[in-house]
Design an enzyme around this catalytic site. Structure first.
Site, PDB file in Angstrom:
ATOM      1  N   GLU A   1       2.120  -3.000  -2.057  1.00  0.00           N
ATOM      2  CA  GLU A   1       0.998  -2.062  -2.185  1.00  0.00           C
ATOM      3  C   GLU A   1      -0.140  -2.403  -1.240  1.00  0.00           C
ATOM      4  O   GLU A   1      -0.874  -1.536  -0.767  1.00  0.00           O
ATOM      5  CB  GLU A   1       0.507  -2.026  -3.639  1.00  0.00           C
ATOM      6  CG  GLU A   1      -0.543  -3.042  -4.048  1.00  0.00           C
ATOM      7  CD  GLU A   1      -0.083  -4.486  -4.003  1.00  0.00           C
ATOM      8  OE1 GLU A   1      -0.942  -5.366  -3.839  1.00  0.00           O
ATOM      9  OE2 GLU A   1       1.120  -4.739  -4.140  1.00  0.00           O
ATOM     10  N   ASP A   2      -0.302  -3.704  -0.930  1.00  0.00           N
ATOM     11  CA  ASP A   2      -1.378  -4.125  -0.041  1.00  0.00           C
ATOM     12  C   ASP A   2      -1.200  -3.532   1.358  1.00  0.00           C
ATOM     13  O   ASP A   2      -2.126  -2.972   1.935  1.00  0.00           O
ATOM     14  CB  ASP A   2      -1.444  -5.657   0.024  1.00  0.00           C
ATOM     15  CG  ASP A   2      -0.060  -6.296   0.167  1.00  0.00           C
ATOM     16  OD1 ASP A   2       0.910  -5.575   0.483  1.00  0.00           O
ATOM     17  OD2 ASP A   2       0.052  -7.513  -0.036  1.00  0.00           O
ATOM     18  N   ASN A   3       0.011  -3.648   1.884  1.00  0.00           N
ATOM     19  CA  ASN A   3       0.285  -3.108   3.209  1.00  0.00           C
ATOM     20  C   ASN A   3       0.192  -1.588   3.230  1.00  0.00           C
ATOM     21  O   ASN A   3      -0.287  -0.993   4.204  1.00  0.00           O
ATOM     22  CB  ASN A   3       1.672  -3.563   3.682  1.00  0.00           C
ATOM     23  CG  ASN A   3       1.941  -3.211   5.125  1.00  0.00           C
ATOM     24  OD1 ASN A   3       2.380  -2.109   5.439  1.00  0.00           O
ATOM     25  ND2 ASN A   3       1.665  -4.145   6.017  1.00  0.00           N
TER      26      ASN A   3
END
Length: 459
Positions: A270-272
């Site tokens: 989810e961060d990327n």
């Protein structure tokens, strides 16, 4: 005509070797760029004026820390957010279960720092397959500030990190584009002399950091690791991970349908995806401050390291396929062979000269990157363990890649997931997934082998 045909193979061969030599030079240029970026950005870390400013004059920040269990060095990791030199912030520490062992550490810190605005958020909301996102949803909604600093539980931050990150978030690129996200390159610190811990430490502090910094210096595409990310909730509420640009000229325009953090629960990385959404959907950019995310590496076995690398590769394969396919050709073993073959072809040089020289120079460059990030050279007490981990990482890179590439399942926090298109994932129910190793294990069983109860559930 026959002479032209005879010359064609030579022309093709020269063209191939020329491409190979060009690739070799480009990869070395990228490596030197990463080394230069590390020196320029991390050798000097000035104090931000925001550190000593009055609280009303600085933007408020909500620090979100998702917790699960007693991570290595958890007390010191969490304490680093209680001691930030920034006058206006709150801390939200979230756990999915009210019996989570991390709560005892949190309560002890809240008692030690009564003047820090810290809250415990208990309970998850399942918005997707990503457990970290599910853990964060309630904190995300309860946060009183627009600026959010999401920082993993195994990360320790320098006291000046938040102030310098807010400085970067309020800046713009040279071309005038808005900075939507500030991230920090992970710097691993191993507390154990386990082989997996040392390999992981060597990888993160040299090759990974070098390439990460080089890619973000060139800044032609989003490249973000989510150990420590600072961004605005108001921007996140406009995107959904579709990576389709918002065409409206309205500065507050948003994507249709579900947006914000819940929209990213369907992704494992989810961060990327959040960073990519800011980049592609809003047309904004990212920045690195001069701080590192000090990632505490605990007791990591060799297979823990292998599976972690496999997880990264399998997720990236479904997000940036071309870049993932090219990855083996960026690794030192393959690259040294390409260089040696080209130097032999063009200069008649024996491979016994360029290959050892390749690794000597590579190690020198990587140790320089380490010194820039750490703020000091590699300690003598760690020298041989670290260098051993470095060589192990370099020689294992290709076999791990081949193992990881031809598979789609990953294990995260004890659960098995199948990675789908664009980085989305489904959780694999017990008995549904199959790997080469599980079939091999079944093949080797004796005919009169009796399954245990736990094996019956998983088959």
């Amino acid at each position: 005509m026959s002479e032209e045909v005879k010359e064609d193979p030579n022309v093709i061969l020269v063209a191939l070797y020329t491409i190979g030599l060009g690739w070799y030079c480009v990869l070395w240029a990228i490596g030197f760029l990463g080394c230069w970026a590390a020196r320029k950005r991390y050798r000097l870390r000035p104090r931000s004026p925001l550190s000593s400013a009055a609280a009303p004059s600085v933007p408020g920040v909500s620090i979100l820390r998702p917790l699960k269990g007693l991570d290595t060095n958890l007390y010191e990791n969490l304490e680093s957010t209680f001691t930030q030199e920034y006058p206006n912030y709150e801390i939200l520490l979230s756990v999915a279960d009210e019996d989570d062992q991390a709560l005892s550490v949190v309560r002890e810190l809240m008692s030690k720092y009564p003047n820090v605005d810290a809250k415990i958020v208990i309970g998850e909301e399942v918005v997707g397959i990503n457990p970290k996102v599910n853990n964060l949803i309630r904190s995300y909604r309860q946060a009183v500030n627009d600026i959010l600093w999401v920082i993993d539980s195994n990360v320790t931050a320098h006291p000046g990190t938040l102030a310098r990150a807010v400085d970067a978030l309020q800046s713009r690129t040279r071309s005038g584009k808005q900075i939507a996200l500030v991230h920090h390159v992970p710097f691993a610190y191993s507390t154990e002399s386990k082989i997996g811990s040392r390999i992981d430490e060597a990888f993160l502090n040299t090759n990974h950091a070098k390439m990460y910094l080089a890619i973000n210096t060139v800044a032609i595409e989003s490249c973000v690791v989510g150990k420590s990310n600072l961004y605005r909730r108001s921007n996140l509420e406009r995107v959904n991970g579709s990576l389709k640009p918002i065409r409206s000229t309205d500065p507050n325009a948003k994507q249709e349908g579900l947006c914000g953090l819940p929209a990213f629960g369907r992704f494992l990385a989810e961060d990327n995806m959040i960073a990519s959404a800011f980049w592609h959907e809003l047309g904004y950019r990212h920045d690195l401050s001069c701080d590192v995310a000090r990632n505490v590496v605990g007791n990591v076995s060799f297979m823990d390291y292998v599976w972690r690398r496999a997880r990264w590769i399998r997720v990236r394969k479904h997000m940036v396929f071309t870049a993932t396919v090219l990855e083996p050709f960026t690794e030192s073993i393959v690259l040294s062979i390409i260089g040696a073959l080209n130097l032999k072809f063009f200069l008649g040089l024996s491979p016994w000269i360029p290959v050892p020289l390749h690794f000597i120079v590579l190690l020198i460059v990587d140790l320089d990157v380490y010194a820039s990030l750490a703020g000091h050279p590699l300690p003598e007490s760690l020298r041989w363990e670290f260098i051993g981990g470095w060589f192990a990482r370099e020689f294992l890179a290709l076999p791990i890649f081949l193992f990881a590439f031809f598979g789609n399942e990953v294990i995260w926090r004890g659960k098995r997931y199948r990675v789908l298109r664009n980085g989305e994932a489904d959780q694999v129910q017990p008995g549904k997934g199959r790997t080469v190793f599980s079939w091999f294990q079944r093949y080797r069983r004796r005919k009169n082998y009796e399954l245990l109860d736990t094996e019956i559930q998983n088959n």
